[in-house]
Design an enzyme around this catalytic site. Structure first.
Site, PDB file in Angstrom:
ATOM      1  N   ASP A   1      48.943  74.111  21.994  1.00 52.53           N
ATOM      2  CA  ASP A   1      47.574  74.033  21.467  1.00 52.53           C
ATOM      3  C   ASP A   1      46.514  74.339  22.525  1.00 52.53           C
ATOM      4  O   ASP A   1      46.486  73.694  23.573  1.00 52.53           O
ATOM      5  CB  ASP A   1      47.305  72.636  20.887  1.00 52.53           C
ATOM      6  CG  ASP A   1      48.114  72.377  19.623  1.00 52.53           C
ATOM      7  OD1 ASP A   1      48.802  73.306  19.152  1.00 52.53           O
ATOM      8  OD2 ASP A   1      48.066  71.249  19.106  1.00 52.53           O
TER       9      ASP A   1
ATOM     10  N   ASP B   1      52.087  75.273  27.579  1.00 52.44           N
ATOM     11  CA  ASP B   1      51.523  74.398  26.558  1.00 52.44           C
ATOM     12  C   ASP B   1      51.288  75.248  25.296  1.00 52.44           C
ATOM     13  O   ASP B   1      51.235  76.481  25.367  1.00 52.44           O
ATOM     14  CB  ASP B   1      50.194  73.849  27.101  1.00 52.44           C
ATOM     15  CG  ASP B   1      49.407  73.106  26.052  1.00 52.44           C
ATOM     16  OD1 ASP B   1      49.984  72.250  25.376  1.00 52.44           O
ATOM     17  OD2 ASP B   1      48.188  73.385  25.910  1.00 52.44           O
TER      18      ASP B   1
ATOM     19  N   ASP C   1      45.867  73.807  29.329  1.00 48.47           N
ATOM     20  CA  ASP C   1      44.403  73.784  29.174  1.00 48.47           C
ATOM     21  C   ASP C   1      43.798  72.385  29.232  1.00 48.47           C
ATOM     22  O   ASP C   1      42.587  72.244  29.113  1.00 48.47           O
ATOM     23  CB  ASP C   1      44.008  74.434  27.845  1.00 48.47           C
ATOM     24  CG  ASP C   1      44.309  73.525  26.657  1.00 48.47           C
ATOM     25  OD1 ASP C   1      45.412  72.953  26.616  1.00 48.47           O
ATOM     26  OD2 ASP C   1      43.435  73.358  25.790  1.00 48.47           O
TER      27      ASP C   1
HETATM   28 MG   LIG Z   1      46.622  72.061  25.011  1.00 53.02          MG
END
Ligand SMILES: [Mg+2]
Length: 280
Positions: free
Chosen positions: A12, A10, A220
């Site tokens: 961000d 991922d 996340d």
């Molecule tokens: Mg993310």
């Protein structure tokens, strides 16, 4: 022959800092992987236009997955025609890429949102309702970056005025054959695609290219969950506020980082490298 490794990540809040969008703290681990010729596949809710810029900054020429699994972009020649054949998906030629499209066209998602606002008192705002200046303000991106973020093809990031309305939005989306998923900053409206499905397809292609592979996945937020289920070595990167994401049934071998964002990225890659499982 030893297993080859492939990393799915991922952006961000994972490879990029959640606030500054910097990947500096991940550089040492990225360098190590590059030396070992380990492909790093970006797997993000960002658009193609944004992901291209980041891939260039990172000097990555591997396929990438955009807009929450909406599409996989592959440079021609990266996989041979034989490897691509029988993948179950026929890539389309689009600009400089071969594209495997898994998502629905953006205008269909926009139409759904507009209908929802008309039929229900649902206060929802998507990127498509914002000028780039406003996207820049709510995301912290520069104006130029916000313009790239607005070039959406398969996913609409939205904010609800009343977060309790997510249930209604989710239910109506499901009835329309769409999906609502939480990212780090926004909720995302997509077709019936997710990061996991895209990762599964690429893993299949990499197996054709390399033979046996072991994949490492880092994320996340809830929208990373389908990706983390598909990889052998899943990593949950800590969030800056220290608040863990609530995910149902985490894989047993998941590695949870202590550090947040790109520093956590380096921590996790080093952990797996030291474990000896990432030998190439
Ligand atoms: Mg993310």
């Amino acid at each position: 022959m030893a297993n080859r490794f492939v990393v799915f990540t991922d952006l961000d809040g994972t490879l990029l800092d959640a606030e500054t969008y910097s990947f500096q703290a991940a550089q040492p681990a990225l360098e190590k992987l590059k030396k070992k010729q380990v492909p790093v596949v970006l797997c993000t809710s960002k658009t193609r236009a944004e992901t291209e810029v980041i891939a260039r900054q990172l000097d990555l020429k591997h396929p990438f997955i955009v807009e929450n699994g909406g599409a996989i972009f592959i440079s021609p020649g990266y996989f041979t025609p034989e490897q691509l054949k029988n993948s179950g998906y026929k890539p389309k030629r689009k600009g400089n890429y071969l594209v495997i499209e898994l998502g629905l066209p953006y205008r269909q998602l926009r139409q759904f949102l507009v209908n929802m606002r008309k039929s229900f008192p649902l206060k929802v705002k998507g990127f498509g309702d914002c000028r780039p200046e406003e996207i820049a303000r709510i995301t912290g991106l520069s104006l130029g970056e916000a313009r790239l973020a607005a070039r959406r093809e398969y996913d609409e990031p939205c904010q609800l005025e009343d977060s309790a309305q997510i249930r209604l939005l989710r239910q109506k989306a499901r009835e329309a054959g769409l999906k609502v998923v939480r990212g780090g900053r926004f909720i995302h409206l997509t077709g019936n695609n997710d990061k996991g499905r895209a990762v599964r397809i690429l893993k299949k292609l990499y197996r054709r290219k390399f033979g046996q592979i072991i994949s490492l996945g880092l994320g996340d937020a809830a929208n990373d969950w389908p990706m983390l289920k598909e990889v052998e070595l899943p990593v949950l990167v800590a969030r800056p506020d220290g608040q863990p994401v609530v995910l149902k049934k985490l894989p047993e071998n998941i590695y949870k980082t202590k550090k947040a964002g790109p520093a956590g990225w380096t921590e996790a890659v080093n952990y797996w490298l030291k474990s000896g499982q990432l030998e190439v």
